[in-house]
Design a protein around this motif. Structure first.
Motif, PDB file in Angstrom:
ATOM      1  N   THR A   1       0.832  -1.202   0.000  1.00  0.00           N
ATOM      2  CA  THR A   1       0.000   0.000   0.000  1.00  0.00           C
ATOM      3  C   THR A   1       0.869   1.255   0.000  1.00  0.00           C
ATOM      4  OG1 THR A   1      -1.787  -1.145   1.157  1.00  0.00           O
ATOM      5  CG2 THR A   1      -1.780   1.255   1.281  1.00  0.00           C
ATOM      6  N   LEU A   2       1.900   1.261   0.830  1.00  0.00           N
ATOM      7  CA  LEU A   2       2.813   2.405   0.875  1.00  0.00           C
ATOM      8  C   LEU A   2       3.559   2.568  -0.442  1.00  0.00           C
ATOM      9  CD1 LEU A   2       4.188   1.992   4.484  1.00  0.00           C
ATOM     10  CD2 LEU A   2       2.872   3.937   3.632  1.00  0.00           C
ATOM     11  N   GLU A   3       3.934   1.447  -1.046  1.00  0.00           N
ATOM     12  CA  GLU A   3       4.608   1.488  -2.347  1.00  0.00           C
ATOM     13  C   GLU A   3       3.707   2.141  -3.394  1.00  0.00           C
ATOM     14  OE1 GLU A   3       6.074  -1.916  -5.383  1.00  0.00           O
ATOM     15  OE2 GLU A   3       6.763  -2.144  -3.313  1.00  0.00           O
ATOM     16  N   ASN A   4       2.433   1.774  -3.379  1.00  0.00           N
ATOM     17  CA  ASN A   4       1.479   2.366  -4.319  1.00  0.00           C
ATOM     18  C   ASN A   4       1.275   3.851  -4.049  1.00  0.00           C
ATOM     19  OD1 ASN A   4       1.140  -0.089  -5.607  1.00  0.00           O
ATOM     20  ND2 ASN A   4      -0.675  -0.634  -4.427  1.00  0.00           N
ATOM     21  N   GLU A   5       1.158   4.222  -2.772  1.00  0.00           N
ATOM     22  CA  GLU A   5       1.009   5.635  -2.413  1.00  0.00           C
ATOM     23  C   GLU A   5       2.226   6.436  -2.855  1.00  0.00           C
ATOM     24  OE1 GLU A   5      -0.294   6.799   1.548  1.00  0.00           O
ATOM     25  OE2 GLU A   5      -1.101   4.770   1.811  1.00  0.00           O
TER      26      GLU A   5
ATOM     27  N   ALA B   1       2.396   9.505  -5.490  1.00  0.00           N
ATOM     28  CA  ALA B   1       2.944  10.798  -5.073  1.00  0.00           C
ATOM     29  C   ALA B   1       4.043  11.250  -6.025  1.00  0.00           C
ATOM     30  CB  ALA B   1       3.485  10.695  -3.643  1.00  0.00           C
ATOM     31  N   LEU B   2       4.854  10.311  -6.500  1.00  0.00           N
ATOM     32  CA  LEU B   2       5.945  10.675  -7.409  1.00  0.00           C
ATOM     33  C   LEU B   2       5.420  11.049  -8.797  1.00  0.00           C
ATOM     34  CD1 LEU B   2       8.546   7.952  -6.389  1.00  0.00           C
ATOM     35  CD2 LEU B   2       8.717  10.415  -5.984  1.00  0.00           C
ATOM     36  N   VAL B   3       4.304  10.467  -9.187  1.00  0.00           N
ATOM     37  CA  VAL B   3       3.717  10.765 -10.498  1.00  0.00           C
ATOM     38  C   VAL B   3       3.144  12.185 -10.516  1.00  0.00           C
ATOM     39  CG1 VAL B   3       1.808  10.159 -12.048  1.00  0.00           C
ATOM     40  CG2 VAL B   3       3.260   8.366 -11.104  1.00  0.00           C
ATOM     41  N   HIS B   4       2.577  12.607  -9.397  1.00  0.00           N
ATOM     42  CA  HIS B   4       1.982  13.942  -9.318  1.00  0.00           C
ATOM     43  C   HIS B   4       3.037  14.942  -8.871  1.00  0.00           C
ATOM     44  CE1 HIS B   4      -1.532  11.295  -9.123  1.00  0.00           C
ATOM     45  NE2 HIS B   4      -2.110  12.270  -9.804  1.00  0.00           N
ATOM     46  N   LEU B   5       3.414  15.792  -9.764  1.00  0.00           N
ATOM     47  CA  LEU B   5       4.492  16.741  -9.504  1.00  0.00           C
ATOM     48  C   LEU B   5       4.154  17.723  -8.388  1.00  0.00           C
ATOM     49  CD1 LEU B   5       5.559  17.510 -13.169  1.00  0.00           C
ATOM     50  CD2 LEU B   5       6.606  15.908 -11.565  1.00  0.00           C
ATOM     51  N   SER B   6       2.880  17.880  -8.092  1.00  0.00           N
ATOM     52  CA  SER B   6       2.483  18.831  -7.058  1.00  0.00           C
ATOM     53  C   SER B   6       2.621  18.264  -5.645  1.00  0.00           C
ATOM     54  CB  SER B   6       1.028  19.261  -7.286  1.00  0.00           C
ATOM     55  OG  SER B   6       0.173  18.138  -7.176  1.00  0.00           O
ATOM     56  N   THR B   7       2.994  17.003  -5.532  1.00  0.00           N
ATOM     57  CA  THR B   7       3.124  16.390  -4.216  1.00  0.00           C
ATOM     58  C   THR B   7       4.274  17.028  -3.441  1.00  0.00           C
ATOM     59  OG1 THR B   7       2.324  14.284  -5.079  1.00  0.00           O
ATOM     60  CG2 THR B   7       3.437  14.229  -2.966  1.00  0.00           C
ATOM     61  N   ASP B   8       4.000  17.350  -2.198  1.00  0.00           N
ATOM     62  CA  ASP B   8       4.987  17.953  -1.311  1.00  0.00           C
ATOM     63  C   ASP B   8       6.153  16.995  -1.087  1.00  0.00           C
ATOM     64  OD1 ASP B   8       6.119  19.686   0.574  1.00  0.00           O
ATOM     65  OD2 ASP B   8       4.973  18.783   2.213  1.00  0.00           O
ATOM     66  N   ASP B   9       7.365  17.523  -1.132  1.00  0.00           N
ATOM     67  CA  ASP B   9       8.563  16.706  -0.921  1.00  0.00           C
ATOM     68  C   ASP B   9       8.553  16.029   0.450  1.00  0.00           C
ATOM     69  OD1 ASP B   9       9.539  17.295  -3.416  1.00  0.00           O
ATOM     70  OD2 ASP B   9      10.926  18.843  -2.710  1.00  0.00           O
ATOM     71  N   LEU B  10       8.018  16.719   1.451  1.00  0.00           N
ATOM     72  CA  LEU B  10       7.958  16.131   2.788  1.00  0.00           C
ATOM     73  C   LEU B  10       7.048  14.907   2.812  1.00  0.00           C
ATOM     74  CD1 LEU B  10       7.848  19.289   5.079  1.00  0.00           C
ATOM     75  CD2 LEU B  10       9.761  17.746   4.659  1.00  0.00           C
ATOM     76  N   ARG B  11       5.991  14.937   2.037  1.00  0.00           N
ATOM     77  CA  ARG B  11       5.080  13.785   1.938  1.00  0.00           C
ATOM     78  C   ARG B  11       5.820  12.590   1.337  1.00  0.00           C
ATOM     79  NH1 ARG B  11       1.146  10.459   3.165  1.00  0.00           N
ATOM     80  NH2 ARG B  11      -0.140   9.774   1.459  1.00  0.00           N
ATOM     81  N   ILE B  12       6.611  12.833   0.315  1.00  0.00           N
ATOM     82  CA  ILE B  12       7.380  11.762  -0.328  1.00  0.00           C
ATOM     83  C   ILE B  12       8.399  11.182   0.647  1.00  0.00           C
ATOM     84  CG2 ILE B  12       9.076  11.287  -2.146  1.00  0.00           C
ATOM     85  CD1 ILE B  12       7.462  13.283  -3.899  1.00  0.00           C
ATOM     86  N   VAL B  13       9.095  12.044   1.370  1.00  0.00           N
ATOM     87  CA  VAL B  13      10.076  11.586   2.355  1.00  0.00           C
ATOM     88  C   VAL B  13       9.385  10.753   3.428  1.00  0.00           C
ATOM     89  CG1 VAL B  13      11.646  12.364   4.182  1.00  0.00           C
ATOM     90  CG2 VAL B  13      11.721  13.440   1.931  1.00  0.00           C
TER      91      VAL B  13
END
Length: 60
Positions: free
Chosen positions: A16-20, A24-36
């Motif tokens: 599930t985390l892998e999919n999330e 997140a990486l596909v959507h350029l608007s995703t916050d870097d902190l969210r990705i981390v």
């Protein structure tokens, strides 16, 4: 909860985390902190899986 059931649950959580993370990486608007944070949580779950597998092997 048995070790096997716990492993299955952790592997489901990891997927599930892998999919999330992928979304997140596909959507350029995703916050870097969210990705981390997603990467950190995914790694923590992976570590739990490895630790459980290792401990399960020593029990047999």
């Amino acid at each position: 909860m048995t070790i096997q059931a716990h492993l299955v649950e952790l592997e489901r959580k990891h997927k599930t985390l892998e999919n999330e993370l992928h979304e997140a990486l596909v959507h350029l608007s995703t916050d870097d902190l969210r990705i981390v944070e997603l990467k950190r949580r995914k790694l923590m779950v992976k570590d739990q899986i490895e630790r459980l597998k290792h401990n399960g092997d020593t029990l047999h």
